[in-house]
Motif scaffolding. Structure first.
Motif, mmCIF file in Angstrom:
data_model
loop_
_atom_site.group_PDB
_atom_site.id
_atom_site.type_symbol
_atom_site.label_atom_id
_atom_site.label_comp_id
_atom_site.label_asym_id
_atom_site.label_seq_id
_atom_site.Cartn_x
_atom_site.Cartn_y
_atom_site.Cartn_z
ATOM 1 N N GLY A 50 -1.573 -26.525 0.467
ATOM 2 C CA GLY A 50 -1.275 -27.427 -0.608
ATOM 3 C C GLY A 50 -2.285 -28.394 -1.299
ATOM 4 N N SER A 51 -3.579 -28.212 -0.703
ATOM 5 C CA SER A 51 -4.726 -29.048 -1.165
ATOM 6 C C SER A 51 -4.597 -30.499 -0.683
ATOM 7 C CB SER A 51 -4.872 -28.747 -2.785
ATOM 8 O OG SER A 51 -5.225 -27.487 -3.060
ATOM 9 N N ARG A 52 -4.160 -30.618 0.256
ATOM 10 C CA ARG A 52 -4.214 -32.052 0.798
ATOM 11 C C ARG A 52 -4.356 -32.068 2.392
ATOM 12 N NH1 ARG A 52 1.448 -33.557 2.507
ATOM 13 N NH2 ARG A 52 2.379 -31.643 3.036
ATOM 14 N N VAL A 53 -4.321 -33.097 2.875
ATOM 15 C CA VAL A 53 -4.688 -33.606 4.005
ATOM 16 C C VAL A 53 -3.196 -33.652 4.662
ATOM 17 C CG1 VAL A 53 -5.538 -35.040 5.983
ATOM 18 C CG2 VAL A 53 -6.632 -34.393 4.034
ATOM 19 N N LEU A 54 -2.797 -33.099 5.804
ATOM 20 C CA LEU A 54 -1.132 -33.262 6.081
ATOM 21 C C LEU A 54 -1.154 -34.751 7.005
ATOM 22 C CD1 LEU A 54 -0.639 -29.797 7.634
ATOM 23 C CD2 LEU A 54 -0.014 -30.719 5.301
ATOM 24 N N PRO A 55 -0.107 -35.384 6.986
ATOM 25 C CA PRO A 55 0.330 -36.509 7.554
ATOM 26 C C PRO A 55 0.148 -36.242 9.011
ATOM 27 C CG PRO A 55 2.017 -36.244 5.958
ATOM 28 C CD PRO A 55 1.079 -34.791 5.963
ATOM 29 N N GLY A 56 -0.587 -37.391 9.724
ATOM 30 C CA GLY A 56 -0.525 -37.337 10.999
ATOM 31 C C GLY A 56 -1.900 -36.552 11.710
ATOM 32 N N LYS A 57 -2.695 -36.224 10.735
ATOM 33 C CA LYS A 57 -4.041 -35.735 11.168
ATOM 34 C C LYS A 57 -4.817 -36.622 12.063
ATOM 35 C CE LYS A 57 -7.789 -33.000 10.835
ATOM 36 N NZ LYS A 57 -7.751 -31.842 11.793
ATOM 37 N N LYS A 58 -5.370 -36.336 12.853
ATOM 38 C CA LYS A 58 -6.190 -36.904 13.880
ATOM 39 C C LYS A 58 -7.556 -37.223 12.903
ATOM 40 C CE LYS A 58 -4.280 -35.352 18.228
ATOM 41 N NZ LYS A 58 -4.868 -34.601 19.540
ATOM 42 N N MET A 59 -7.922 -38.467 12.831
ATOM 43 C CA MET A 59 -9.001 -38.825 12.141
ATOM 44 C C MET A 59 -9.421 -40.079 12.571
ATOM 45 S SD MET A 59 -7.670 -38.236 8.172
ATOM 46 C CE MET A 59 -9.282 -38.264 7.316
ATOM 47 N N ALA A 60 -10.711 -40.521 12.020
ATOM 48 C CA ALA A 60 -11.321 -41.843 12.562
ATOM 49 C C ALA A 60 -10.612 -43.023 12.166
ATOM 50 C CB ALA A 60 -12.855 -41.939 12.062
ATOM 51 N N GLY A 61 -10.536 -43.936 12.714
ATOM 52 C CA GLY A 61 -9.555 -44.987 12.596
ATOM 53 C C GLY A 61 -9.659 -46.180 13.374
ATOM 54 N N ARG A 62 -8.716 -47.244 13.363
ATOM 55 C CA ARG A 62 -8.617 -48.124 14.518
ATOM 56 C C ARG A 62 -7.984 -47.680 15.585
ATOM 57 N NH1 ARG A 62 -8.714 -53.659 12.807
ATOM 58 N NH2 ARG A 62 -8.977 -53.712 10.284
ATOM 59 N N MET A 63 -8.694 -48.090 16.777
ATOM 60 C CA MET A 63 -8.325 -47.558 18.106
ATOM 61 C C MET A 63 -7.920 -48.631 18.746
ATOM 62 S SD MET A 63 -10.703 -45.726 20.727
ATOM 63 C CE MET A 63 -10.145 -44.794 22.339
ATOM 64 N N GLY A 64 -6.850 -48.403 19.654
ATOM 65 C CA GLY A 64 -6.258 -49.217 20.730
ATOM 66 C C GLY A 64 -5.236 -50.305 20.013
ATOM 67 N N ALA A 65 -5.126 -51.438 20.718
ATOM 68 C CA ALA A 65 -4.203 -52.579 20.283
ATOM 69 C C ALA A 65 -2.716 -51.863 19.974
ATOM 70 C CB ALA A 65 -4.435 -53.162 19.114
ATOM 71 N N GLU A 66 -2.274 -50.896 21.170
ATOM 72 C CA GLU A 66 -0.980 -50.485 20.956
ATOM 73 C C GLU A 66 -0.120 -50.600 22.018
ATOM 74 O OE1 GLU A 66 -2.261 -46.870 17.981
ATOM 75 O OE2 GLU A 66 -1.651 -46.394 19.929
ATOM 76 N N MET A 67 1.145 -50.824 21.965
ATOM 77 C CA MET A 67 1.904 -50.892 23.134
ATOM 78 C C MET A 67 1.828 -49.577 24.274
ATOM 79 S SD MET A 67 4.009 -52.513 25.097
ATOM 80 C CE MET A 67 4.339 -53.946 23.998
ATOM 81 N N HIS A 68 1.548 -49.750 25.298
ATOM 82 C CA HIS A 68 1.550 -48.638 26.228
ATOM 83 C C HIS A 68 2.154 -48.973 27.510
ATOM 84 C CE1 HIS A 68 -0.502 -45.011 27.895
ATOM 85 N NE2 HIS A 68 -0.753 -45.545 28.930
#
Length: 306
Positions: A224-242
């Motif tokens: 579909g000539s697009r990047v599928l949602p949820g693709k693992k990419m660079a971005g903000r890391m951490g600051a999540e409830m664990h």
């Protein structure tokens, strides 16, 4: 011998005897006639599995056996240390947690809010640093101002302690297991290798300054000539409830409000950690009133005096 007619000719009448019926007539019949009901057991193929009912009450009943019987506590992460076990001759890593004026603030009831929960607060805060709606909430319950608030789901009304009760460190006993929930340390913007464990690009053979690059993010026309949602990419890391499950309580100091748990707990130092009985282990066989001293709130005392 007469010729035999084919079964197809015998089954259908001649075309001149069939009136011309428009296709819209069959569509109208299809919309009017009742549709077959869906099999309620199509999701449960086992003979011993109950039929799933899509309602709020049935969902609550399915989740009820997994809810703890009593409230939890809010602790502050002081840091990590180690304890030497003379029996096994091993050095056990542990995390030191401390309770700071942990107190029951209010209740969440199923008939009003839709679920059973206990709101717990810890620490203290100046009145000029608290908003007016928050001050009204604390004043209505008759409890002092708290810096941090958290909710702990419980199974039923028997797990709701008295409002204003103080929660001490002996709420958890040595040897039992708890679940620790906290917000992880924020790493900021991180690449794919650090954030998701990518192996990276080749170190040689024509690679030009893209050794730690992510590579292709999505195919062209095939997907579909697009990047599928949820693709693992660079971005903000951490600051999540664990949540870390099944941590064993090693030591409990009631006087200083210190709880020592085995292993690591998410979050930085001075971070807030929510402790509650582990749902993957048997419930501790202790009195629900242990570790909770029923002091009562100021509002209840005023009502009783009037």
């Amino acid at each position: 011998m007469p010729p035999r007619l084919s079964p197809f000719v015998q089954r259908l009448p001649p075309r001149f005897l069939c009136p011309a019926v428009p296709r819209s007539f069959f569509r109208a019949l299809g919309s009017i006639q009742p549709k077959p009901r869906t099999n309620p057991e199509r999701f449960n193929h086992g003979h011993d599995l109950p039929v799933l009912i899509s309602s709020r009450t049935s969902a609550f009943l399915r989740k009820e056996p997994m809810l703890p019987l009593r409230t939890g506590a809010i602790a502050i992460k002081k840091g990590m240390s180690a304890i030497y076990d003379p029996v096994t001759a091993k050095r056990i890593p542990c995390t030191v947690l401390q309770l700071d004026r942990c107190q029951v603030i209010s209740h969440k009831r199923r008939d009003i809010h839709g679920y059973w929960a206990v709101q717990v607060g810890c620490g203290t805060k100046e009145a000029h640093n608290v908003s007016r709606p928050e001050r009204g909430h604390f004043a209505a319950q008759g409890v002092p101002l708290k810096r941090h608030l958290a909710e702990f789901r419980v199974k039923n009304a028997e797990g709701l302690p008295e409002i204003g009760s103080t929660i001490s460190a002996d709420l958890f006993q040595e040897g039992q297991f708890v679940d620790a929930r906290a917000i992880t340390r924020g790493m900021g913007f991180a690449g794919g290798m650090k954030r998701h464990g990518f192996s990276g690009q080749p170190a040689s053979h024509g690679n030009s300054l893209t050794h730690r690059a992510m590579g292709s993010a999505g195919a062209s026309q095939g997907s579909g000539s697009r990047v599928l949602p949820g693709k693992k990419m660079a971005g903000r890391m951490g600051a999540e409830m664990h949540t870390v499950q099944n941590l064993k309580i090693l030591k409990v100091d009631v006087e200083n409000g210190i709880i020592v748990v085995n292993g690591a707990v998410p979050g930085p130092k001075k971070g807030i950690v929510k402790l509650q009985d582990a749902i993957m282990k048997p419930w501790p066989n202790i009195d629900p009133s242990v570790g909770v001293s029923g002091m009562g709130s100021t509002a209840e005392k005023l009502e009783a005096s009037v």
